[in-house]
Scaffold this active site. Structure first.
Site, PDB file in Angstrom:
ATOM      1  N   GLY A  63      -5.458  -0.586  -9.295  1.00 50.00           N
ATOM      2  CA  GLY A  63      -6.373  -1.472 -10.025  1.00 50.00           C
ATOM      3  C   GLY A  63      -6.864  -0.911 -11.334  1.00 50.00           C
ATOM      4  O   GLY A  63      -7.443  -1.653 -12.149  1.00 50.00           O
ATOM      5  N   GLU A  64      -6.722   0.373 -11.598  1.00 52.36           N
ATOM      6  CA  GLU A  64      -7.239   0.965 -12.818  1.00 52.36           C
ATOM      7  C   GLU A  64      -6.302   0.629 -13.987  1.00 52.36           C
ATOM      8  O   GLU A  64      -5.079   0.716 -13.877  1.00 52.36           O
ATOM      9  CB  GLU A  64      -7.357   2.482 -12.676  1.00 52.36           C
ATOM     10  CG  GLU A  64      -8.353   2.930 -11.622  1.00 52.36           C
ATOM     11  CD  GLU A  64      -7.751   2.914 -10.225  1.00 52.36           C
ATOM     12  OE1 GLU A  64      -6.553   2.567 -10.108  1.00 52.36           O
ATOM     13  OE2 GLU A  64      -8.466   3.247  -9.252  1.00 52.36           O
TER      14      GLU A  64
END
Length: 832
Positions: A63-64
């Protein structure tokens, strides 16, 4: 480690965690690995969204944003190289890939759709306007990408269900099949069955046991039993004895045979259907797969013992052969003695009078329910067919047979677990198994002989178990003497009887007399050795006339009592160190015994000159003898005594008569009279003559010096009107002061028997006397080819006089005088 190999392994193993793969390859430290990982994909000819869909199926996108950027940069670089750089630059390719990911989220993420209206095609085009190096992307391509993402979400198939997941797994298999891993290896069926069963049998048996124990449904119980049988079949197939033993032990617990008291066992077992099923299964498995049973035999034998105690076994298993009983069989389940039965009857009557109501009905006898339960128990045991364990033991592997016999031998009487009848039952089962396996008895004979040695020689007093051990040894000898490979060991083992305490030997003399008679009738032709004949004739003398067994064997027993049983070779040939312990070997006893016979009974000091010394005065003073003596220069002794010079102890009249009958069988058949037993036969006849006079209760010779058995040698006499019990005689010890009353104490019935025995013995002596010359001539002719003079048998008058005529005349004279005078001679100085 090579990054290409790691990347290939991460790509081609669908069982790996996709999230962990994404985190691992996107790490800054693994930049080279990421390039290798992306290089495993083939993007040639694929549109950008299609290539991105294939790329994102291999791992979960973190998700980063920085991590996503590294992953997409590597992806777009590889895609551009695979498709010839269709866009203006790498930034344009990266922006389009990122826009596809944002479109996928916008169209299919529920949280985003709740807040905003999903993006339209025009909005998608507008967002990418001028991104391709200041120009627009091809509009048709953008439209196709939009509809592809809108209609089919880019997902992680590993996390899906149904057709999506199945299609993904199938595509992975097809991809792997196109590589070297797609080569099919043909493994033979069952290659890993043994390993799988070895890992799973423990939990399986535990689960089956729990279900069988707790379930009440008949169908479930039968399924559990089916599981037990299948486990047993697999264990038998692979020879897993420990698994099969555990199965038997588990099933034995469900039979209720070991957990109930004997009084309640018939009722509890008979009324428990589950115990019936378990018992049938145990015996079925033992019958079918007994080859691999080891420790489990102990549990099966314990179950058999419980059935024996509860009187649930078939009649054929509790009835055993007996030499003395008129029916030829006796039951191991002995009834109460009359005295105890009478006492118990009185107590029962008193209890019946003092009780009332339901208590009184319980004392009167078993209820109908209990009778029905016992009937069902007997029917169940009949279906189990426990006797099949004995009759089919001949098919067992040797190791399993030895374990079965070890389980039976371990049952010895003690104060807590087993009693005398238990040990007798196991002994009889053991003997039957030995006879069933007589083709390979040599492999188990030592263990059986040691067990019989322990029961007979270590016994302190007479009991039923000792009697059965003696009978068992004789039964084995009768059946096994026909087998040449074991006959010598069997005959040597009969010396166990001579090692018993004289008092015990006297108690079982009746059984031994009948057993020896049967043995000689059926196997006399199989006895060839002089040592074996010596053993048999010594037994006849001991049980028929009360002669003490050879001291060497008795001393050996006392000295070696703590060392356990000896082997047959040790019994027959003890090592030389035994001389230091005060006894000699049996072979030395035999040689010494024969020497004494030759010198004290049959030696007439014959010379080559042919002259014979016949007068008592000639023996009082030594004379110079002309010619060399064939027997050496031994001193002359009184060879004309009418007695054999042995102390005769108590003996059973019927035993004596049976021994005379056995002797008669040998003498009257010329084929059984051999050079090895002729002199022994003559000596035994003379001892029986002496034993038949006054019951053998009085020593025939008053010696000035003490006898080798000591001055306390017992003198026995029979009580008036006393009948001998089965298998033994009742005798009463009396002091020397009673000797003068001996003649009056002998019952008149014995004199009648004594006269009959004396007549039979006279006939035997007459037969030997008249046939002696022909017998010796035939032996001499058979051995004329022998060159060694020491091995030849001479048939001249000197040999006949020493070996036959002289001792037979002594015996005939003694028997004739006693018949005429009605009593035995009182002086040992009577001469011919």
């Amino acid at each position: 480690m090579d990054n290409n190999e790691v990347a290939k392994w991460l790509r081609e193993n669908p069982r790996l965690d996709k999230k962990m793969i994404g985190e691992f390859v996107s790490d800054r430290k693994n930049a080279d690995l990421l390039d290798s990982f992306v290089g495993t994909f083939s993007f040639q000819g694929l549109r950008l969204d299609e290539a991105l869909r294939l790329y994102l199926e291999a791992f979960r996108l973190p998700g980063e944003a920085p991590v996503i950027q590294r992953l997409l940069e590597a992806f777009t670089e590889h895609w551009r190289k695979s498709n010839g750089s269709p866009f203006a630059n790498s930034d344009a390719c990266f922006a389009l890939a990122y826009a596809v990911i944002m479109l996928n989220t916008d169209q299919h993420n529920h949280n985003v759709r709740k807040q905003n209206v999903p993006m339209t095609l025009e909005e998608f085009r507008k967002n990418l306007k001028g991104v391709n190096g200041g120009k627009d992307f091809e509009q048709d391509m953008l439209e196709d990408m939009y509809h592809a993402i809108k209609n089919e979400e880019i997902v992680m198939p590993e996390e899906q269900t149904g057709l999506v997941r199945e299609n993904y797994i199938w595509s992975v298999l097809l991809h792997r099949g196109a590589t070297d891993e797609g080569i099919f290896l043909h493994v033979p069926p069952g290659s890993y069955d043994h390993d799988l069963f070895a890992m799973t049998w423990g939990p399986t048996v535990a689960a089956l046991s729990y279900v069988f124990d707790k379930s009440l449904d008949e169908t479930i119980i039968q399924k559990a039993l089916s599981g037990f049988r299948k486990c047993a079949m697999i264990a038998a197939h692979y020879g897993l004895s420990d698994v099969f033993d555990n199965l038997i032990i588990s099933l034995c617990k469900f039979t209720a045979l070991s957990s109930e008291s004997i009084e309640n066992l018939p009722t509890v077992f008979g009324s428990n259907p589950k115990a019936h099923i378990a018992a049938k299964t145990v015996f079925h498995l033992a019958h079918r797969h007994g080859d691999i049973l080891r420790e489990g035999w102990k549990n099966i034998m314990e179950a058999l013992l419980q059935l024996f105690r509860a009187e649930l076994l078939p009649k054929s298993m509790v009835e055993v052969e007996d030499f003395v009983d008129p029916n030829g069989k006796i039951s191991l389940q002995r009834e109460e003695t009359p005295s105890n039965r009478g006492e118990s009857t009185v107590l029962s009557f008193v209890s019946w009078l003092t009780l009332s109501g339901p208590e009184q009905s319980g004392v009167r006898g078993p209820s109908t329910e209990n009778q029905e339960a016992k009937r069902m128990a007997l029917e169940c045991i009949k279906q189990c067919d426990p006797e099949k364990l004995i009759t089919e033991s001949k098919f067992l592997q040797l190791e399993s047979l030895q374990e079965l016999m070890k389980a039976l031998i371990s049952v010895t009487p003690d104060e807590e677990t087993y009693d005398e009848e238990d040990a007798a039952f196991c002994l009889e089962v053991l003997l039957r198994i030995v006879l069933e396996n007589r083709d390979r008895v040599a492999f188990v004979w030592q263990a059986v002989r040691d067990h019989l040695y322990h029961l007979c020689v270590n016994a302190v007093e007479y009991c039923f178990l000792v009697e059965r051990a003696v009978v068992g040894l004789l039964r084995l000898a009768i059946r096994l003497l026909r087998r040449e490979e074991i006959s010598a060991q069997v005959l040597l083992s009969l010396r166990i009887l001579l090692m018993m305490k004289p008092s015990l030997l006297n108690r079982v003399s009746h059984q031994i007399a009948y057993g020896l008679h049967e043995l000689l009738k059926t196997n006399a032709a199989n006895i060839h050795s002089g040592d074996d004949w010596y053993t048999l004739f010594t037994l006849l003398e001991c049980i028929g006339s009360g002669v003490k067994p050879p001291p060497a064997l008795q001393v050996t027993v006392r000295a070696e009592n703590d060392a356990g049983a000896q082997s047959d070779s040790e019994i027959y040939h003890p090592n030389e160190s035994s001389l230091d312990r005060g006894y000699t070997s049996d072979s030395e006893v035999y040689a010494d015994h024969k020497g004494k016979m030759l010198h004290s009974v049959m030696d007439v000091d014959m010379m080559n000159s042919g002259w014979l010394v016949v007068g008592k005065d000639d023996l009082d003073s030594p004379k110079t003898i002309i010619g060399p003596s064939k027997l050496g220069s031994s001193p002359l002794v009184n060879q004309y005594s009418l007695t054999v010079g042995l102390d005769l102890g108590p003996h059973n009249t019927k035993s004596l008569m049976k021994c005379v009958e056995s002797l008669s069988f040998i003498v009257r058949d010329a084929a059984h009279v051999t050079p090895e037993n002729f002199e022994l036969c003559v000596k035994t006849i003379r001892i029986f003559v002496e034993a038949s006079l006054n019951g053998g209760c009085k020593s025939q010779e008053k010696r000035g010096k003490s006898h080798k058995y000591g001055p306390k040698t017992a003198r026995f006499k029979k009580k008036a009107k006393e009948r001998p019990l089965r298998g033994s005689s009742q005798h009463q010890h009396h002091s020397p002061s009673d000797e003068e009353e001996e003649d009056e104490s002998v019952p008149a019935s014995y004199h009648t028997v004594s006269l009959q025995v004396s007549q039979d013995l006279l006939d035997l002596m007459h037969t030997l006397h008249t046939r002696a010359a022909n017998i010796y001539n035939s032996w001499a002719e058979e051995q004329h080819h022998l060159e060694a003079a020491g091995k030849k048998i001479e048939a001249d008058s000197q040999t006949l006089w020493a070996s036959c005529w002289c001792p037979l005349l002594q015996g005939k004279t003694s028997a004739t005088l006693a018949r005429q005078e009605g009593q035995q001679p009182h002086s040992s100085e009577q001469d011919v």
